[in-house]
Enzyme design. Structure first.
Site, PDB file in Angstrom:
ATOM      1  CB  SER A  13      -0.881   0.031   1.210  1.00 51.83           C
ATOM      2  OG  SER A  13      -1.474   1.233   1.613  1.00 51.83           O
ATOM      3  CG  HIS A  38      -3.769  -1.798  -1.114  1.00 53.98           C
ATOM      4  ND1 HIS A  38      -4.668  -2.546  -1.353  1.00 53.98           N
ATOM      5  CD2 HIS A  38      -4.100  -0.808  -0.397  1.00 53.98           C
ATOM      6  CE1 HIS A  38      -5.765  -2.293  -0.633  1.00 53.98           C
ATOM      7  NE2 HIS A  38      -5.364  -1.397  -0.066  1.00 53.98           N
ATOM      8  CG  ASP A  40      -5.255   2.404   0.885  1.00 60.37           C
ATOM      9  OD1 ASP A  40      -6.110   1.550   0.667  1.00 60.37           O
ATOM     10  OD2 ASP A  40      -3.984   2.099   1.596  1.00 60.37           O
ATOM     11  CG  MET A  42      -8.888   7.159   1.737  1.00 57.52           C
ATOM     12  SD  MET A  42      -8.087   7.070   3.399  1.00 57.52           S
ATOM     13  CE  MET A  42      -7.048   5.657   3.485  1.00 57.52           C
ATOM     14  CG  HIS A  71      -9.379  -0.221  -0.140  1.00 57.39           C
ATOM     15  ND1 HIS A  71      -8.516  -0.391   0.907  1.00 57.39           N
ATOM     16  CD2 HIS A  71     -10.578  -0.156  -0.140  1.00 57.39           C
ATOM     17  CE1 HIS A  71      -9.500  -0.636   1.912  1.00 57.39           C
ATOM     18  NE2 HIS A  71     -10.866  -0.376   1.420  1.00 57.39           N
ATOM     19  CG  MET A  73     -11.783   2.971   1.772  1.00 58.16           C
ATOM     20  SD  MET A  73     -10.024   2.967   2.834  1.00 58.16           S
ATOM     21  CE  MET A  73      -8.859   2.903   1.329  1.00 58.16           C
ATOM     22  CG  MET A 142     -11.473  -2.554   5.825  1.00 57.95           C
ATOM     23  SD  MET A 142     -10.077  -2.365   4.890  1.00 57.95           S
ATOM     24  CE  MET A 142      -9.142  -1.413   5.941  1.00 57.95           C
ATOM     25  CG  ASP A 180      -6.114  -2.605   3.716  1.00 54.26           C
ATOM     26  OD1 ASP A 180      -4.892  -2.643   4.135  1.00 54.26           O
ATOM     27  OD2 ASP A 180      -6.816  -1.855   2.804  1.00 54.26           O
TER      28      ASP A 180
HETATM   29  C1  DX5 Z   1      -6.372   1.799   5.554  1.00 53.96           C
HETATM   30  C2  DX5 Z   1      -6.103   1.326   4.202  1.00 53.96           C
HETATM   31  C3  DX5 Z   1      -4.739   0.675   4.292  1.00 53.96           C
HETATM   32  C4  DX5 Z   1      -3.553   0.981   4.904  1.00 53.96           C
HETATM   33  C5  DX5 Z   1      -2.789   0.055   5.566  1.00 53.96           C
HETATM   34  O1  DX5 Z   1      -7.842   2.446   5.408  1.00 53.96           O
HETATM   35  O2  DX5 Z   1      -7.003   0.805   3.524  1.00 53.96           O
HETATM   36  O3  DX5 Z   1      -4.547   0.135   3.028  1.00 53.96           O
HETATM   37  O4  DX5 Z   1      -2.746   1.530   3.842  1.00 53.96           O
HETATM   38  O5  DX5 Z   1      -1.946   0.675   6.178  1.00 53.96           O
HETATM   39  P1  DX5 Z   1      -0.925  -0.302   7.472  1.00 53.96           P
HETATM   40  O6  DX5 Z   1      -0.532  -1.487   6.604  1.00 53.96           O
HETATM   41  O7  DX5 Z   1      -0.074   0.754   8.054  1.00 53.96           O
HETATM   42  O8  DX5 Z   1      -1.989  -0.715   8.474  1.00 53.96           O
HETATM   43 ZN    ZN Z   2      -6.527  -0.317   1.662  1.00 53.10          ZN
END
Ligand code: DX5
Ligand code: ZN
Length: 237
Positions: A13, A38, A40, A42, A71, A73, A142, A180
């Site tokens: 990620s 990955h 993310d 948001m 991913h 969100m 999650m 994740d």
């Molecule tokens: C959180 C993300 C994850 C995040 C994981 O909302 O979906 O992908 O980047 O980070 P770590 O591995 O640091 O928990």
């Molecule tokens: Zn993620």
């Protein structure tokens, strides 16, 4: 030749990457052997943070040929599927929470040539995914509340991972079971033991004190130990 370790996927990620050196960071992760990148996404509504959009996916596409695991969100993900796939997403995962017709959105993702995933927040029970499971390529459990990297793994999610693994074995063997949040060398084996076969990690890779390669190697080493302990794999291997 594929070894037993290839039964697992590591998805790095970039949320914890140094964006001033994004290409270098991704290349280091790739050289160390991560399988996917990955991303993310948001929107400040579905989660309290704002991060990346299709522009960054397109940037990553130019940096690497590894599969891009996006991913989402965001609210109303159905409005943005085409843009992310046009930008180069290979996997697009949407949350089950707050989305009125996930079946339709998964179909759209697949019809546009990408693989479709469904994501469950920590507060969403395993049973919520049952009806949609035959139509998905990936289930993401999650193991932190979505929104930020660097949070602690929630151990109570292990039971949910096992329950969904059993559901996958009954109804859709091709689905990948991804986790994740808070994945690190201390917990990756137990998460694999519970049934996950795809591990997202941001902090454990990009913030490893000895560097990105060491972060990837530490996770892989723990997975390898776990596989050596598995009698079934030894027999087949
Ligand atoms: C959180 C993300 C994850 C995040 C994981 O909302 O979906 O992908 O980047 O980070 P770590 O591995 O640091 O928990
Ligand atoms: Zn993620």
């Amino acid at each position: 030749m594929k070894g037993i370790i290839d039964l697992f996927y590591l998805s790095a990620s970039i949320l914890s990457a140094d964006f001033a050196n994004l290409a270098d960071q991704i290349h280091k992760a790739e050289d160390a052997g991560v399988d996917w990148i990955h991303i993310d996404v948001m929107d400040g509504h579905f989660v309290p943070n704002i991060t990346m959009g299709p522009f960054i996916v397109e940037t990553c596409r130019r940096i690497t040929s590894l599969p891009l695991d996006v991913h989402l969100m965001i609210e109303k993900p159905e409005n943005h599927i085409q843009s992310f796939i046009n930008a180069g997403a290979n996997w697009v995962s949407i949350h089950i929470e707050g989305n009125s017709n996930v079946h339709r959105t998964l179909q759209v993702i697949q019809s546009l040539g990408a693989k479709a995933g469904i994501v469950l927040n920590p507060g969403t029970p395993a049973q919520a995914v049952e009806a949609i499971l035959p139509f998905t390529d990936l289930v993401l459990v999650m193991t932190v509340n979505p929104g930020f990297s660097g949070q602690s793994f929630i151990p109570q999610m292990l039971g949910k991972i096992s329950t969904i693994k059993n559901m996958i074995e009954k109804t859709n063997l091709r689905a990948i079971l991804q986790v994740d949040g808070g994945i690190n060398p201390q917990n990756i084996s137990v998460v694999a033991q519970a049934g996950a076969n795809c591990f997202v990690a941001a902090t454990a890779i990009f913030k490893h004190p000895q560097g990105i390669a060491e972060g990837v190697i530490s996770l892989r080493t723990e997975l390898q130990k776990k596989m050596r302990l598995s009698p079934q794999i030894q027999e087949n291997g």
